[in-house]
Design a protein around this motif. Structure first.
Motif, PDB file in Angstrom:
ATOM      1  N   ARG A  67      92.649 -15.033  38.852  1.00  0.00           N
ATOM      2  CA  ARG A  67      93.608 -15.329  37.791  1.00  0.00           C
ATOM      3  C   ARG A  67      94.001 -14.089  36.991  1.00  0.00           C
ATOM      4  O   ARG A  67      94.961 -14.137  36.225  1.00  0.00           O
ATOM      5  N   HIS A  68      93.229 -12.992  37.129  1.00  0.00           N
ATOM      6  CA  HIS A  68      93.529 -11.804  36.330  1.00  0.00           C
ATOM      7  C   HIS A  68      93.219 -10.557  37.129  1.00  0.00           C
ATOM      8  O   HIS A  68      92.338 -10.542  38.001  1.00  0.00           O
ATOM      9  N   LEU A  69      93.952  -9.495  36.827  1.00  0.00           N
ATOM     10  CA  LEU A  69      93.770  -8.222  37.512  1.00  0.00           C
ATOM     11  C   LEU A  69      92.352  -7.692  37.346  1.00  0.00           C
ATOM     12  O   LEU A  69      91.775  -7.127  38.289  1.00  0.00           O
ATOM     13  N   ALA A  70      91.771  -7.883  36.162  1.00  0.00           N
ATOM     14  CA  ALA A  70      90.413  -7.375  35.921  1.00  0.00           C
ATOM     15  C   ALA A  70      89.393  -8.038  36.831  1.00  0.00           C
ATOM     16  O   ALA A  70      88.410  -7.406  37.245  1.00  0.00           O
ATOM     17  N   GLU A  71      89.614  -9.311  37.202  1.00  0.00           N
ATOM     18  CA  GLU A  71      88.696 -10.004  38.113  1.00  0.00           C
ATOM     19  C   GLU A  71      88.735  -9.372  39.502  1.00  0.00           C
ATOM     20  O   GLU A  71      87.704  -9.265  40.177  1.00  0.00           O
ATOM     21  N   VAL A  72      89.912  -8.953  39.941  1.00  0.00           N
ATOM     22  CA  VAL A  72      90.034  -8.322  41.258  1.00  0.00           C
ATOM     23  C   VAL A  72      89.290  -6.997  41.279  1.00  0.00           C
ATOM     24  O   VAL A  72      88.571  -6.681  42.234  1.00  0.00           O
ATOM     25  N   VAL A  73      89.430  -6.181  40.211  1.00  0.00           N
ATOM     26  CA  VAL A  73      88.733  -4.892  40.132  1.00  0.00           C
ATOM     27  C   VAL A  73      87.225  -5.106  40.149  1.00  0.00           C
ATOM     28  O   VAL A  73      86.484  -4.402  40.858  1.00  0.00           O
ATOM     29  N   ARG A  74      86.767  -6.086  39.388  1.00  0.00           N
ATOM     30  CA  ARG A  74      85.329  -6.370  39.337  1.00  0.00           C
ATOM     31  C   ARG A  74      84.815  -6.795  40.709  1.00  0.00           C
ATOM     32  O   ARG A  74      83.733  -6.393  41.137  1.00  0.00           O
ATOM     33  N   PHE A  75      85.605  -7.617  41.411  1.00  0.00           N
ATOM     34  CA  PHE A  75      85.177  -8.087  42.723  1.00  0.00           C
ATOM     35  C   PHE A  75      85.098  -6.937  43.728  1.00  0.00           C
ATOM     36  O   PHE A  75      84.155  -6.864  44.530  1.00  0.00           O
ATOM     37  N   LEU A  76      86.073  -6.030  43.718  1.00  0.00           N
ATOM     38  CA  LEU A  76      86.061  -4.921  44.670  1.00  0.00           C
ATOM     39  C   LEU A  76      84.898  -3.971  44.420  1.00  0.00           C
ATOM     40  O   LEU A  76      84.320  -3.424  45.369  1.00  0.00           O
ATOM     41  N   ASN A  77      84.536  -3.776  43.171  1.00  0.00           N
ATOM     42  CA  ASN A  77      83.427  -2.873  42.849  1.00  0.00           C
ATOM     43  C   ASN A  77      82.066  -3.543  42.979  1.00  0.00           C
ATOM     44  O   ASN A  77      81.063  -2.869  43.182  1.00  0.00           O
ATOM     45  N   GLU A  78      82.059  -4.876  42.861  1.00  0.00           N
ATOM     46  CA  GLU A  78      80.808  -5.637  42.996  1.00  0.00           C
ATOM     47  C   GLU A  78      81.082  -6.828  43.911  1.00  0.00           C
ATOM     48  O   GLU A  78      81.264  -7.955  43.439  1.00  0.00           O
ATOM     49  N   PRO A  79      81.125  -6.621  45.227  1.00  0.00           N
ATOM     50  CA  PRO A  79      81.578  -7.656  46.161  1.00  0.00           C
ATOM     51  C   PRO A  79      80.765  -8.946  46.134  1.00  0.00           C
ATOM     52  O   PRO A  79      81.296 -10.011  46.456  1.00  0.00           O
ATOM     53  N   GLY A  80      79.523  -8.907  45.786  1.00  0.00           N
ATOM     54  CA  GLY A  80      78.688 -10.109  45.842  1.00  0.00           C
ATOM     55  C   GLY A  80      78.803 -11.011  44.645  1.00  0.00           C
ATOM     56  O   GLY A  80      78.052 -12.002  44.541  1.00  0.00           O
ATOM     57  N   THR A  81      79.702 -10.742  43.732  1.00  0.00           N
ATOM     58  CA  THR A  81      79.773 -11.513  42.494  1.00  0.00           C
ATOM     59  C   THR A  81      80.603 -12.787  42.617  1.00  0.00           C
ATOM     60  O   THR A  81      80.661 -13.565  41.667  1.00  0.00           O
ATOM     61  N   MET A  82      81.235 -13.038  43.765  1.00  0.00           N
ATOM     62  CA  MET A  82      82.130 -14.196  43.886  1.00  0.00           C
ATOM     63  C   MET A  82      82.045 -14.802  45.279  1.00  0.00           C
ATOM     64  O   MET A  82      81.886 -14.088  46.275  1.00  0.00           O
TER      65      MET A  82
END
Length: 506
Positions: A159-174
Motif C-alpha cells: 500500500r505504500h512505497l516505504a513498505e516495498v523498500v522495507r521488504f526488499l531490504n528485509e525479504p523475510g518480513t512479509m
C-alpha cells in the motif's frame, strides 16, 4: 551506484511483455533534469512529478542529479502509470537505498504521498513474470488477489512505497498473498427467478436449450411480453465458470480495468447489456491509443444481451459476424495487431415492427408493410444466420398473467443445464462449438431424421450454416433429454427454432 535496473511489464491485448527499466544517475545538470525514453506516453512522462513527490514525502529524499530512464525494448509503446513504482525503485537503487532486484517484477501507480494505487492487467503481468522465470511480483495491495491467481510466482501486495523498500531490504518480513477462489457474490445469489415470469413456456424452453448448448438466441415479440425479463434471468440458469474459463475471463476484465478491487478469480459468468447507442469500438474493442477490449470480449464465456436489436447502428451489428463465428476479435492498427477472446452467447430482443404490435391479436398495428420491412431490414440476413434460435414471445394472456401456477424455477432449469453441459465437457467442447469434422459423427441421423432435415432445408431455403446450426441445436435437445442419438423428434424441435425469421424477413 549510478546505474540500476528494475523490471516491469506492459500489457498489449490481454498479454503482457517484460519491460526493463534502466535508471542512470549522473552529477551533471540538476534535479530538474529527468528524462524518460523508450516511447513513453503522456502518463509515463508525467510520472516524473509523481515520483519526486512520493520519494520526498516518504522520507527518502531526492538526489540533486540528472536522471535518465530507459524503458526497454524501446520500440514498444509504453502506456499508463503502472511504471511509477519500478522507476521509483530504480532511482532508490541508484541512490543505494535498496538492493539489486533482478528476481522482482514491479508494477504500481504512485500517489504524491507515496501510497500505491491499483493498475490494469496485474494478472497478465504475473503470468508474464512466470513465463520469464521471475520469482516475485510486487503489485498494489488492491491487485494482489488477482495476481495471485497465476501459479508459480510469489505475489506481494503493498500500500505504500516505504513498505516495498522495507521488504526488499528485509525479504523475510512479509508472506506472499495466497490464492483464494472467490465465492459466488451476493449479486449472483440475488438474481431474479424464472418463476417470476408468467406464461411463456415456449420461450423458457428455448432459453434452456440455448443455455445448455451455449447457443445464440433472438426473441421477437410485442412490448411488455417479457423479453427483457427472460433475458435478465438467463444468466441465472448458466452453470458456474470452469477454472480455465474463469482464468480467461478474469484476465480480460483485468486488462479492461473493470475488475472489482480485491477480487481474485471471477466466480460468475459476465452479463453485459450495452445501450443501443454503443459505438463500434465500444462493442467490438479498439479506441484511440492502445486498443481496449469491447463488450464482446467483456462478455467472454458469458452473455451479451442486445435489447431493441434494430435500434443499434447497422454498421455496429455487422461487426458481430466475426466474433460470433470465430470466438475472437482481431483489431488491426498501423503499429500493431491484437486479438481479444470473445466466445460469448448472444441474447437479442426486438419488436416485430416500430410500433411493436405487428402480429399481435390484441392490439392493432399501424405500420405499413414497407415500414415493417425497413425496420426488420436493419438486422441483416447474414447476422440472423449466425443466431441459432429464433423464438416468438407473444403477449401473455390474462389468465396466465393472473394464474396461480408458479412455473419452473431458475434452480430447476440450472440443474438440467448443468447435466447437459457435463456431457459436452467430456467431449471437449460445447455443442455450439462442435468442430465441422465431428458434426456428422455426433449428430448422426436415422432415416426419419434425414427426411425431416431434408424437408426443412428445402422448404425453408436454409443455408449450409443454418443446416449445421440446426444439427447442433438438435444435439443439445438430445443431451437435455438424456439421449445418445439425435432423433427426428429432437430435429423437429431444432427446426422449429429456425422458422420465425422466415415468417418475418421473407
Amino acid at each position: 551506484m549510478a546505474l540500476f535496473r528494475t523490471r516491469s511489464a506492459a500489457v498489449f491485448g490481454i498479454d503482457a511483455h517484460l519491460i526493463d527499466v534502466e535508471v542512470d544517475m549522473y552529477p551533471a545538470g540538476s534535479a530538474r533534469d529527468f528524462i524518460t525514453v523508450g516511447m513513453p506516453d503522456t502518463a509515463v512522462r508525467e510520472s516524473r512529478e509523481r515520483i519526486k513527490s512520493a520519494l520526498l514525502n516518504s522520507g527518502f529524499g531526492y538526489p540533486n542529479k540528472s536522471v535518465t530512464i530507459n524503458l526497454a525494448p524501446a520500440n514498444l509503446r509504453k502506456e499508463g502509470a503502472g511504471f511509477d513504482l519500478p522507476m521509483a525503485m530504480g532511482i532508490l537503487g541508484a541512490m543505494g537505498v535498496v538492493r539489486r532486484s533482478d528476481q522482482h517484477l514491479f508494477v504500481g501507480e504512485l500517489s504524491l504521498d507515496g501510497s500505491i494505487r491499483s493498475v490494469r492487467g496485474a494478472l497478465s503481468m504475473a503470468v508474464c513474470a512466470r513465463s520469464q522465470g521471475i520469482a516475485n511480483v510486487l503489485v498494489p495491495a488492491d491487485n494482489a488477489a488477482e495476481a495471485a491467481v497465476a501459479d508459480g510466482v510469489r505475489v506481494f501486495g503493498f500500500r505504500h512505497l516505504a513498505e516495498v523498500v522495507r521488504f526488499l531490504n528485509e525479504p523475510g518480513t512479509m508472506q506472499p498473498t495466497a490464492f483464494v477462489m472467490s465465492a459466488p457474490s451476493a449479486r449472483q445469489a440475488a438474481l431474479p427467478d424464472f418463476r417470476e415470469v408468467r406464461g411463456q413456456m415456449g420461450a423458457k424452453r428455448a432459453l434452456e436449450v440455448a443455455a445448455a448448448g451455449a447457443h445464440n438466441v433472438l426473441m421477437v415479440g410485442p412490448p411488455g411480453s417479457g423479453k427483457t425479463m427472460l433475458a435478465r434471468r438467463f444468466a441465472g440458469i448458466l452453470p458456474p465458470l470452469t477454472f480455465q474459463e474463469a482464468l480467461e475471463t478474469t484476465q480480460v476484465h483485468s486488462v479492461a480495468g473493470v475488475l472489482a478491487r480485491g477480487v481474485g478469480l471471477l466466480a460468475e459468468r459476465p452479463f453485459r447489456a450495452p445501450h443501443h447507442t454503443v459505438s463500434d469500438a465500444g462493442l467490438i474493442g479498439g479506441g484511440s491509443g492502445m486498443p481496449r477490449p469491447g463488450e464482446v470480449s467483456l462478455a467472454h464465456h458469458g452473455v451479451l444481451f442486445l435489447d431493441e436489436l434494430p435500434e443499434f447502428p447497422r454498421n455496429v451489428l455487422e461487426q458481430l459476424r466475426q466474433p460470433l463465428e470465430e470466438g475472437s476479435v482481431t483489431i488491426a492498427r498501423s503499429t500493431m495487431t491484437l486479438s481479444f477472446p470473445s466466445s460469448f452467447m448472444l441474447v437479442a430482443a426486438m419488436n416485430p415492427c416500430p410500433c411493436g404490435f405487428f402480429g399481435d391479436t390484441t392490439r392493432e398495428c399501424r405500420c405499413t408493410g414497407a415500414i415493417i420491412q425497413r425496420y426488420l431490414g436493419r438486422v441483416s440476413g447474414p447476422l440472423l444466420d449466425r443466431i441459432d434460435l429464433h423464438i416468438e414471445v407473444p403477449a401473455v394472456p390474462y389468465k396466465e398473467l393472473r394464474g396461480r401456477d408458479e412455473g419452473v424455477t431458475t434452480e430447476q432449469i440450472r440443474t438440467r443445464v448443468a447435466l447437459a453441459r457435463e456431457l459436452q465437457q467430456r467431449r471437449g467442447f460445447y455443442n455450439a462449438q462442435i468442430p465441422h469434422s465431428q458434426l456428422r459423427a455426433l449428430c448422426a441421423l436415422d432415416d426419419a431424421g434425414e427426411r425431416t432435415l431434408e424437408l426443412a432445408v428445402r422448404k425453408m431455403g436454409l443455408s449450409a450454416r443454418a443446416h449445421d446450426r440446426i444439427l447442433k441445436v438438435a444435439r443439445t435437445v438430445a443431451d437435455l433429454g438424456g439421449s445418445g442419438h439425435v432423433t427426428a423428434k429432437h430435429l423437429a424441435e431444432a427446426v422449429q427454432y429456425r422458422s420465425l425469421d422466415r415468417s418475418y424477413w421473407t
